[in-house]
Design an enzyme around this catalytic site. Structure first.
Site, PDB file in Angstrom:
ATOM      1  N   CYS A   1       0.835  -1.212   0.157  1.00  0.00           N
ATOM      2  CA  CYS A   1      -0.045   0.104   0.098  1.00  0.00           C
ATOM      3  C   CYS A   1       1.029   1.391   0.114  1.00  0.00           C
ATOM      4  O   CYS A   1       1.242   1.951   1.138  1.00  0.00           O
ATOM      5  CB  CYS A   1      -0.736  -0.385   1.232  1.00  0.00           C
ATOM      6  SG  CYS A   1      -1.801  -1.542   1.540  1.00  0.00           S
ATOM      7  N   ALA A   2       1.485   1.420  -1.078  1.00  0.00           N
ATOM      8  CA  ALA A   2       2.529   2.221  -1.002  1.00  0.00           C
ATOM      9  C   ALA A   2       2.300   3.967  -1.195  1.00  0.00           C
ATOM     10  O   ALA A   2       3.068   4.589  -0.710  1.00  0.00           O
ATOM     11  CB  ALA A   2       3.355   1.987  -2.367  1.00  0.00           C
TER      12      ALA A   2
ATOM     13  N   GLY B   1       6.455   7.786   0.472  1.00  0.00           N
ATOM     14  CA  GLY B   1       7.607   8.088   1.210  1.00  0.00           C
ATOM     15  C   GLY B   1       8.362   6.937   1.517  1.00  0.00           C
ATOM     16  O   GLY B   1       9.633   7.108   1.462  1.00  0.00           O
TER      17      GLY B   1
ATOM     18  N   ASP C   1      -0.645   0.360  -4.969  1.00  0.00           N
ATOM     19  CA  ASP C   1      -1.877   0.811  -4.117  1.00  0.00           C
ATOM     20  C   ASP C   1      -3.130   0.910  -4.865  1.00  0.00           C
ATOM     21  O   ASP C   1      -3.318   1.006  -5.953  1.00  0.00           O
ATOM     22  CB  ASP C   1      -1.425   2.521  -4.114  1.00  0.00           C
ATOM     23  CG  ASP C   1      -2.224   2.988  -2.943  1.00  0.00           C
ATOM     24  OD1 ASP C   1      -1.674   2.853  -1.703  1.00  0.00           O
ATOM     25  OD2 ASP C   1      -3.016   3.603  -3.081  1.00  0.00           O
TER      26      ASP C   1
ATOM     27  N   GLY D   1      -4.421  -4.848  -3.087  1.00  0.00           N
ATOM     28  CA  GLY D   1      -3.536  -5.623  -2.587  1.00  0.00           C
ATOM     29  C   GLY D   1      -3.771  -7.096  -1.977  1.00  0.00           C
ATOM     30  O   GLY D   1      -2.903  -8.095  -2.036  1.00  0.00           O
TER      31      GLY D   1
ATOM     32  N   ASP E   1       1.919  -1.054   4.551  1.00  0.00           N
ATOM     33  CA  ASP E   1       1.816   0.002   5.256  1.00  0.00           C
ATOM     34  C   ASP E   1       0.222   0.266   5.253  1.00  0.00           C
ATOM     35  O   ASP E   1      -0.033   1.248   4.340  1.00  0.00           O
ATOM     36  CB  ASP E   1       2.514   1.173   4.838  1.00  0.00           C
ATOM     37  CG  ASP E   1       2.366   2.322   5.363  1.00  0.00           C
ATOM     38  OD1 ASP E   1       2.615   3.606   4.829  1.00  0.00           O
ATOM     39  OD2 ASP E   1       1.652   2.479   6.790  1.00  0.00           O
TER      40      ASP E   1
ATOM     41  N   CYS F   1      -0.423   4.178  10.908  1.00  0.00           N
ATOM     42  CA  CYS F   1      -0.138   5.549  11.589  1.00  0.00           C
ATOM     43  C   CYS F   1      -1.364   5.802  12.340  1.00  0.00           C
ATOM     44  O   CYS F   1      -1.748   6.905  12.581  1.00  0.00           O
ATOM     45  CB  CYS F   1       0.211   6.606  10.641  1.00  0.00           C
ATOM     46  SG  CYS F   1      -1.042   6.533   9.284  1.00  0.00           S
TER      47      CYS F   1
END
Lengths: 393, 324
Positions: free
Chosen positions: A190-191, A195, A213, A247, A264, A319
């Site tokens: 999940c690019a 970053g 993604d 994904g 991610d 996050c």
């Protein structure tokens, strides 16, 4: 009440382009006649107060105030760029590369840094001496603790390649934990926005990188980012393969193909949700989507595990501070992998890793599984959760 | 005429106090204590002499210092100024301290000073408070009566403090008299709307002693930590807000330890971040001064919050439940 259409929408457009707008004010005022009565940011904060107040207890007020203040950035140095003295200029402003600093700090204590366990001739028999080294090629500069200076935008070099990429410095940690070795094939599931992908490429160890993604627009953005940061020869299809698919499918189609996989996942992006109103995942229309997140995250992690070769490593990162999206997802994925797919996955202890970077980041004490970077006013990075898994069969 | 009145009032006090010396302008020992009359040096004009200072009760060193400062200031009515201060009942050492703190007082006219003091008395500052206020904040004597009235009117009419409360504010925070009126009103509105505090609590917490930036800092720190909430229309919050005096009237250390429960480093970084936010907000306001007007449109039919004039601003809050 009729919407008050006015010319300030034009003024706003003009204003946007000439100055920095604090993110907390980013409401689409050109369309909204009034501010929302129950802003999604408030709903988000309410949700956090309820769950994190219990989960993090005394730590929560400090985290809350940090998330509601301007976050701290790091400058990921782009080694593909030939901007002269990029690092020196930043260092002159007072920044330091936290990776080399934190790593060299620990090297003072450990005479040997070997993979093999037989090397125990040092008097200090800490587990630290057995730890793998961390990729020294990734450089990320940050301002010191308590320093709230901002980075200036990166300058392009003679070929238009930018000198550094600004991101949350804690975002680099999952990439460091992944520990890419030379010649590896890596999958970034999940690019977007890219970053961590850039950080992966800075290791100069990736033989073949598959970048994926779900969102088409975000994949486009990722592509543009890579174009700004990499010379054309590196963007070759044989080196970097960019796709825009779900994904979860890649787990089946690319089984056992990768040495390293970075997952991610999409999450509630806590810091973002507390500050930015636009398209906030806590708005009522997205409630179902938000509630289904842990399931989606588990499925993505499972796919990532499936795509890893035997003996390879997967790093799961979010996050968010939420246990439901972090530890619970990892544990669920591990048990599902075992029960449904017969894949044995072992959690890697990252305490040594957290210890190493504890001067720069605030880590949550004693998590069941994985490590969590907590936002704190003196080190306003994160939240970032990461967990490293080892595929045994 | 004024001088005659002044002399008369001086005399009255002299009788009651029993030892009041006069400045050299007095030509006749009028009802004065006979024991003192002989020593008054007669000098034409309002000039201060060391002798008269000594008679007023100053020690030699004090007198010397005062005389020097008075001469430097080139004030023309120093004796009358000193007499007015003595009339208040201030002893010589206090007067010296006042003059040291605020040498501009030398340049005043005695009559003006007396008028201002009387005006303050009319505002409700009784004996004791009045002297204390002047001792701690001598600058108040430099302020014209008009200024004092403007501030008082703002507090009463726009902020809806009672006269009694205004007196208390003046007594506890005389610096309020020097503050810019718009900023004063903003500070009040911040406490009223943003913090949900009402007038009695503001007075008790000596709100006006604190600068706006420090107030905002301490409040926002608590709010963003989740320890303070802006009350909704009904005055309710989900948590119990700490009383305002616990937030404002304590030292920073006590505030951090007992109310915010945070470290000093956190607070210092927060203060820097707030300063930056305010600076950027200021720059934004420069471009969008009309924006607030439009936002205010839909708030017109809201009841006018106890009659207080609501400035049409939108504050980013953690929890402002702005229900219509």
């Amino acid at each position: 009440m009729a919407a008050y259409v006015c010319t300030r929408s034009f003024i706003n457009k003009f204003k946007d382009s000439i100055r920095f707008i604090p993110r907390r004010y980013r409401v689409k005022t050109k369309w909204a006649a009034t501010r929302p009565k129950f802003p999604a940011t408030e709903l988000a904060l309410h949700n956090f107060d309820t769950s994190y107040g219990i989960q993090l207890r005394d730590l929560w007020p400090s985290i809350r105030v940090a998330m509601l203040c301007e976050q701290k950035y790091g400058a990921l140095i782009n080694s593909f760029s030939s901007v002269p003295n990029a690092i020196k200029d930043l260092e002159a402003q007072g920044c330091k590369d936290f990776i080399s600093i934190d790593c060299s700090r620990n090297e003072v204590h450990q005479p040997s840094q070997d993979y093999t366990t037989s090397h125990r001739d040092s008097t200090e028999l800490e587990p630290a001496s057995l730890q793998p080294s961390i990729s020294p090629d990734i450089k990320c500069l940050v301002f010191p603790q308590g320093d709230i200076s901002r980075f200036k935008p990166a300058r392009p070099d003679s070929s238009g390649i930018l000198g550094y990429y600004l991101l949350d410095a804690a975002s680099v940690l999952p990439v460091l934990a992944l520990d890419v070795q030379p010649g590896h094939t890596v999958l970034d599931l999940c690019a977007a926005p890219g970053g961590k992908t850039l950080a992966l490429l800075q290791t100069h160890s990736v033989n073949y990188l598959w970048v994926n993604d779900l969102s088409g627009s975000r994949t486009m953005r990722l592509h543009r980012t890579l174009q700004s940061y990499l010379p054309k020869e590196f963007l070759d299809e044989s080196k970097i393969h960019i796709t825009s698919t779900d994904g979860r499918h890649l787990g089946i189609t690319e089984e056992k193909s990768f040495d390293r996989v970075l997952v991610d996942v999409p999450c509630t992006t806590d810091r973002h949700s507390a500050m930015v109103e636009e398209n906030n995942i806590f708005k009522r229309s997205r409630t179902k989507e938000r509630q289904k997140l842990p399931l989606l995250q588990t499925q993505l992690l499972l796919a990532g595990i499936q795509a890893t070769r035997r003996g390879g490593y997967v790093v799961y990162s979010t996050c968010s501070l939420s246990q439901l999206q972090n530890e619970c997802v990892v544990q669920q994925a591990i048990s599902l992998a075992q029960q449904e797919l017969g894949i044995t996955v072992q959690v890697q202890d990252l305490r040594w890793f957290a210890e190493r970077f504890s001067d720069t980041f605030h880590f949550a004490p004693q998590l069941n599984v994985g490590e969590l970077v907590l936002p704190h006013l003196c080190a306003n990075f994160g939240p970032i959760y990461m967990c490293k898994l080892h595929r045994m069969n | 005429m004024v001088r005659w009145m002044w002399r008369w009032s001086v005399c009255r006090v002299a009788v009651s106090r029993g030892h009041m010396p006069f400045c050299s302008t007095q030509q006749e020992p009028h009802n004065a204590n006979p024991s003192h009359t002989g020593q008054v040096t007669h000098r034409p004009g309002n000039q201060l002499t060391l002798c008269s200072l000594l008679e007023m009760g100053f020690s030699e060193t004090q007198a010397k210092e005062m005389h020097e400062c008075a001469t430097n200031s080139r004030g023309k009515h120093v004796p009358s100024v000193l007499t007015a201060l003595l009339l208040l009942g201030l002893n010589p050492s206090s007067i010296l301290k006042i003059m040291q703190k605020c040498p501009e007082v030398y340049s005043l006219k005695g009559a003006d000073l007396q008028q201002r003091v009387d005006h303050l008395r009319k505002m409700g500052l009784v004996e004791g408070s009045l002297q204390r206020m002047i001792s701690h904040y001598p600058k108040v004597m430099l302020l014209p009566i008009k200024r004092v009235n403007m501030v008082s009117r703002l507090l009463r009419e726009k902020c809806l403090f009672t006269i009694h409360q205004v007196t208390e504010i003046l007594r506890d925070s005389p610096e309020v008299l020097e503050e810019d009126l718009a900023e004063l009103e903003y500070k009040f509105q911040y406490a009223y709307f943003r913090m949900g505090v009402r007038q009695p609590e503001m007075v008790k917490a000596k709100l006006f002693r604190m600068s706006l930036s420090e107030l905002r800092c301490r409040h926002c720190f608590l709010e963003r930590r989740g320890l303070y909430q802006t009350p909704d229309k009904k005055g309710q919050t989900l948590i119990v807000n700490p009383p305002l005096k616990d937030v404002l009237c304590v030292s920073e250390e006590a505030y951090l330890a007992q109310v915010a429960m945070a470290t000093a480093e956190e607070f210092h970084v927060f203060r820097k971040l707030m300063a930056k936010e305010q600076e950027e907000e200021g720059r934004e306001d420069e471009y969008s001064s009309d924006e607030d007007e439009e936002l205010g449109e839909d708030k017109d039919d809201e009841d006018d919050d106890d009659g207080v004039h609501r400035r049409k601003r939108h504050w980013k809050t953690g929890y402002k439940k702005d229900r219509k």
